[in-house]
Enzyme design. Structure first.
Site, mmCIF file in Angstrom:
data_model
loop_
_atom_site.group_PDB
_atom_site.id
_atom_site.type_symbol
_atom_site.label_atom_id
_atom_site.label_comp_id
_atom_site.label_asym_id
_atom_site.label_seq_id
_atom_site.Cartn_x
_atom_site.Cartn_y
_atom_site.Cartn_z
ATOM 1 C CE1 TYR A 1 -4.344 0.297 -0.337
ATOM 2 C CE2 TYR A 1 -4.299 -1.665 1.023
ATOM 3 C CZ TYR A 1 -4.970 -0.822 0.162
ATOM 4 O OH TYR A 1 -6.260 -1.089 -0.201
ATOM 5 C CD GLU B 1 -5.015 4.648 0.481
ATOM 6 O OE1 GLU B 1 -5.382 5.535 1.262
ATOM 7 O OE2 GLU B 1 -5.643 3.599 0.295
ATOM 8 C CG ASP C 1 -8.130 11.050 -23.211
ATOM 9 O OD1 ASP C 1 -7.083 10.410 -23.387
ATOM 10 O OD2 ASP C 1 -9.202 10.523 -22.861
ATOM 11 C CB THR D 1 -4.136 4.501 -21.461
ATOM 12 O OG1 THR D 1 -4.151 4.696 -22.876
ATOM 13 C CG2 THR D 1 -5.531 4.663 -20.912
ATOM 14 C CE LYS E 1 -6.672 3.222 -25.287
ATOM 15 N NZ LYS E 1 -6.815 3.866 -23.967
ATOM 16 N NE ARG F 1 -5.138 -3.798 -20.042
ATOM 17 C CZ ARG F 1 -5.630 -3.303 -21.183
ATOM 18 N NH1 ARG F 1 -6.495 -2.311 -21.158
ATOM 19 N NH2 ARG F 1 -5.277 -3.808 -22.340
HETATM 20 N N1 DSN Z 1 -11.365 1.362 -24.679
HETATM 21 C C1 DSN Z 1 -10.421 2.302 -25.238
HETATM 22 C C2 DSN Z 1 -10.419 2.244 -26.721
HETATM 23 O O1 DSN Z 1 -10.540 1.148 -27.218
HETATM 24 O O2 DSN Z 1 -10.276 3.247 -27.382
HETATM 25 C C3 DSN Z 1 -10.648 3.653 -24.752
HETATM 26 O O3 DSN Z 1 -11.027 3.614 -23.435
#
Ligand code: DSN
Length: 487
Positions: free
Chosen positions: A79, A81, A256, A285, A288, A294
């Site tokens: 933990y 926090e 974003d 994120t 990607k 992730r």
């Molecule tokens: N689920 C993601 C996507 O496929 O674009 C975005 O959250």
């Protein structure tokens, strides 16, 4: 750099790297097997399935073994926090090390003033960003007006009044059907409930962002937050223009970049196309096009840094320390020169895929791409997105259905298929391979018929799925996933 050396550069940087990773995974799977063999089996099968399918989901990728292995450690048990050097738990010295490293790599990679590595996902990162903006722009001045330092010092009545103001702010973001994300003010999402929201779209004729229309909507609506960024828009965005619009109406510019962070990191998107110098807060994120674990990440200017830094307790609980460690490893990888080569190939391959579709007569939203996404309108094949997605899956091609602008089939069945090139580019696919992918996709869709009036059922002509899967397997074998890695 050849496709082979590019693939090798990230999965096998040393001569015995693959052998070492194989040993590590074999040992790990033996341990898992001794407790729950079905999980070990599913884990092996997942690799086999990913190895033998054309992964074209625009939001997926293949992280390096170094990133994957970093997630499987005892950091998961801790933990932490709070924030680096300021925790609500004891014995966080090693978490401090990895969180500070992740933030440092992120700042250096993106040229950001501040980075926050704790969000577990993109939605968490966006919630941290939204609440940091609300804290900076509504809560802090509200407290100052009331002569208080902390929300706990307020009377019940003053707190109710401030809560009312926090819940009464405006957000303008891109609509889901034109490529925005759920978290950009879609009513069923919490972002559409937290804010009075309004959505901007794209030009109905071209499918392209119309900055004049965004500016007009901003002037009329006067949002606190202007959101830029997308999940399914196959074009670049001019963030300098979005900044101008935000400044004109006094809005905070929030970007974003979850989908295209890898293209920013790899310096494919620079100048006006790089959101970091233009936005107040940028989220992403890490899994990607950035090719990490992730998770989520927030970048901010110094003005917003102290508010983002309070992501816990504001929005988050305990950070996933093992994932923050893996973010540090992935961001270190993205700082290597090869990552720039990889990122450029993502964009080049998307262009090759789009051209491959166009020359075979297919219809693309916006008529093409200049990022990593290709959005195919499948209505010309007489199919819904759902039918097309399923027929492709039967043929070894993994995609996801996606709405097209003003989609007559709605968000469930849809009329589009979204393709992305980051994952197969990681395997070493080049432009010729993507042209072949387009050929295979068109072969499947041209040979698929809807069943009656169903939006879900379909029939593929005999032999097509097997023939396409065999051709896909050939392409995949020539560009192996984790070459040399044996379970
Ligand atoms: N689920 C993601 C996507 O496929 O674009 C975005 O959250």
């Amino acid at each position: 750099m050849t496709a082979e050396s590019l693939a090798a550069s990230y999965v096998a940087p040393g001569a015995d790297y693959a052998a070492t990773a194989s040993e590590a995974y074999q040992a790990a799977l033996r341990v898992i097997e001794s407790v729950e063999p079905r999980v070990a089996d599913a884990t092996r099968k997942e690799l086999a399935d990913q190895r033998d399918s054309l992964k074209l989901i625009a939001s997926e990728n293949y992280a390096s073994p170094a990133v994957l292995l970093t997630m499987g450690t005892w950091f998961s048990d801790k933990y932490a926090e709070g924030t680096v050097g300021h925790r609500f738990y004891a014995a966080c010295q090693n978490v401090d090390t990895v969180e500070a490293l992740a933030a440092e790599h992120a700042r250096e990679l993106f040229g950001a003033q501040y980075a926050y590595a704790q969000p577990h996902s993109g939605i968490d990162a966006n919630l941290v960003a939204y609440w940091a903006i609300l804290a900076a722009k509504v809560e802090a001045p509200g407290l100052a007006d009331l002569g208080a330092k902390h929300v706990n010092d307020l009377s019940e009545a003053d707190w109710e009044s401030l809560r009312g103001k926090l819940g009464n702010q405006r957000l303008l973001g891109m609509s889901l059907d034109t490529g925005g994300h759920l978290t950009h003010g879609f009513r069923p999402n919490i972002s559409g409930k937290m804010f009075h929201q309004r959505q901007y779209g794209t030009d109905p004729q071209t499918g392209l962002l119309d900055y004049d229309a965004v500016a007009a909507a901003a002037r009329e609506f006067k949002p606190l937050v202007l959101v830029a960024g997308y999940s399914a828009y196959p074009r670049r965005v001019n963030f300098a223009k979005m900044r101008e619009i935000a400044d004109e109406v006094g809005a905070v510019l929030f970007v974003d970049m979850a989908h295209f962070a890898g293209l920013v990191a790899g310096k494919v998107f620079t100048g006006d196309e790089d959101p970091v110098p233009h936005a107040d807060i940028v989220t992403t994120t890490t899994h990607k096009s950035l090719r990490g674990p992730r998770g989520g990440l927030v970048l901010a200017t110094e003005e917003y840094a102290p508010f983002v830094d309070k992501g816990c307790p504001m929005v988050l609980g305990g950070p996933l320390s093992h994932v923050m460690a893996a973010k540090a490893v992935a961001l270190a990888e993205a700082r290597q020169a090869e990552f720039g080569v990889y990122a450029q190939r993502i964009a080049d391959n998307a262009k090759a895929l789009a051209d491959g579709f166009l020359k075979r007569g297919a219809t693309l939203v916006t008529g093409g791409t200049d990022n990593h996404i290709v959005l195919l309108d499948v209505t010309s094949f007489g199919l819904t997105g759902r039918q097309a997605e399923s027929a492709l899956l039967d043929s070894g091609v993994v995609t996801n259905r996606n709405a097209v602008p003003a989609d007559a089939n709605g968000a469930w069945y849809t009329s589009g298929i979204r393709f992305g090139t980051p994952a197969l580019t990681s395997r070493g696919f080049g432009a010729d391979d993507f042209d072949r992918v387009a050929e295979l996709v068109v072969e499947v869709l041209s040979n698929t018929q809807p069943e009656g009036s169903s939006k879900a059922k379909y029939t593929i002509a005999d032999g097509v799925a097997a023939r396409v899967h065999a051709a896909a397997s050939e392409l995949l074998a020539a560009n192996p996933l984790y070459p040399g890695l044996q379970l």
